[in-house]
Design an enzyme around this catalytic site. Structure first.
Site, mmCIF file in Angstrom:
data_model
loop_
_atom_site.group_PDB
_atom_site.id
_atom_site.type_symbol
_atom_site.label_atom_id
_atom_site.label_comp_id
_atom_site.label_asym_id
_atom_site.label_seq_id
_atom_site.Cartn_x
_atom_site.Cartn_y
_atom_site.Cartn_z
ATOM 1 N N SER A 159 0.827 -1.204 0.000
ATOM 2 C CA SER A 159 0.000 0.000 0.000
ATOM 3 C C SER A 159 0.872 1.270 0.000
ATOM 4 O O SER A 159 1.669 1.456 -0.913
ATOM 5 C CB SER A 159 -0.969 -0.038 1.180
ATOM 6 O OG SER A 159 -1.967 0.939 1.048
ATOM 7 N N ASP A 254 -10.247 -3.903 -4.823
ATOM 8 C CA ASP A 254 -9.403 -2.843 -4.278
ATOM 9 C C ASP A 254 -9.557 -1.597 -5.136
ATOM 10 O O ASP A 254 -9.361 -1.661 -6.358
ATOM 11 C CB ASP A 254 -7.940 -3.307 -4.277
ATOM 12 C CG ASP A 254 -6.979 -2.326 -3.628
ATOM 13 O OD1 ASP A 254 -7.390 -1.203 -3.272
ATOM 14 O OD2 ASP A 254 -5.793 -2.685 -3.480
ATOM 15 N N HIS A 284 -8.217 -4.826 -0.259
ATOM 16 C CA HIS A 284 -7.021 -4.086 0.135
ATOM 17 C C HIS A 284 -6.724 -4.347 1.612
ATOM 18 O O HIS A 284 -7.620 -4.360 2.456
ATOM 19 C CB HIS A 284 -7.235 -2.587 -0.090
ATOM 20 C CG HIS A 284 -5.998 -1.779 0.071
ATOM 21 N ND1 HIS A 284 -5.147 -1.518 -0.980
ATOM 22 C CD2 HIS A 284 -5.442 -1.168 1.154
ATOM 23 C CE1 HIS A 284 -4.134 -0.794 -0.553
ATOM 24 N NE2 HIS A 284 -4.286 -0.570 0.751
#
Length: 314
Positions: A159, A254, A284
């Site tokens: 991320s 996501d 995610h």
């Protein structure tokens, strides 16, 4: 494909918790919601805390040495993965990623160095990126002292941490004595832009929302113009030659999915060897949560396998 049953159950559970959305929280409150680290499947043989100097400050980092799982004598110089945690540049700690880093070390057969960069909004862009790059430079310089093989150092993150790893890999091309030989990018943030197919398709209801990502970017950037810089938005880099080989892991549900695929395609167009594996029924943030999702540890094992292959042939 529908979401995995474990994802559906997880989404139902968090929907029952009376918490405001990310964009209505303060950074301090967001940090208080961070879940603890799951227990590792492969506990490290040694864990060492170190301090890395960054300009006139310093950041904490942690080195994980895996247990020896073969009859071979442990190497004098280990391959290594430098890892940056996720958390929207706002949240995330070494402790929260402790289990994941142990499992990455154990599955890859390498040392993992988890770097705890300074975070926004107290330290906005470019400070987290500069911390990540300075730490990478320092680790490379200190390879002998840290018992690392300088020719087998990979960079990685998930991320926001994947964003930092991607940016460091771009910057490292300009520095002669940094030679990264692999990228592990787990649903990395690649662009300050919210009008993609996945941002619209998964704008709500799948843990990370479009509004939440806008809020995280607002914390990270000192101004909107900074979002156009390549070390904030690597997808905007015009030339990607010379980047190391990469494994890119995505989650099907996501908001970031489209921009990550675009970055994969852009790297491939510039001749970078990229393996892209999509966990199509995941959301995610799943990579760290092996306590909730069976597929999380499957992804960690896969990442370790790819890292071990690269380190073995180099």
């Amino acid at each position: 494909m529908p979401v995995h049953p474990q994802v559906a159950r997880y989404l139902d559970e968090i929907a029952q918790i009376d918490l405001p959305p990310f964009e209505e929280m303060t950074p301090e409150f967001v940090r208080s919601t961070l879940t603890p680290s799951p227990e590792p499947h492969l506990p490290a043989a040694q864990i060492e805390n170190i301090i890395i100097p960054v300009g006139d400050s310093q950041i904490e980092s942690r080195i994980y040495t895996p247990a020896n799982t073969s009859d071979a004598t442990p190497p004098d110089k280990w391959p290594a993965l430098i890892y940056f945690h996720g958390g929207g540049w706002v949240m995330g700690t070494l402790d929260a990623y402790d289990g994941l880093c142990q499992d990455l070390a154990g599955n890859a057969g390498c040392k993992v160095i988890s770097v705890d960069y300074r975070m926004a909004p107290e330290y906005p862009y470019p400070i987290p990126f500069q911390d990540a790059f300075t730490a990478t430079h320092w680790i490379t310089d200190q390879a002998d002292t840290l018992h690392l093989d300088r020719s087998r150092i990979a960079i990685g993150g998930d991320s926001a941490g994947g964003n930092l790893a991607t940016a460091v890999a771009l910057k490292a091309r300009e520095v002669e004595n940094i030679s990264l030989n692999y990228q592990l990018l787990v649903y990395p943030v690649t662009n300050y832009f919210f009008d993609t197919e996945s941002y619209h398709k998964y704008a709500t209801n799948y843990f990370l929302t479009r509004k939440a990502m806008q809020w995280f970017w607002d914390q990270y950037l000192p101004d909107e113009s900074s979002g156009r810089e390549i070390y904030a938005s690597p997808l905007r880099c015009k030339e990607l030659t010379g980047l190391p080989e990469a494994l890119v892991i995505t989650a099907g549900y996501d908001p970031l999915y489209t921009e990550v695929v675009q970055y994969v395609e852009q790297m491939q167009a510039w001749g970078v060897a990229v393996t892209h594996i999509n966990f199509e029924d995941m959301i995610h943030g799943f990579f760290r949560r092996s306590d909730v999702f069976d597929r999380a540890y499957e992804a960690v094992q896969l990442a370790g396998h790819h890292l071990k292959q690269v380190f073995t042939r180099n």
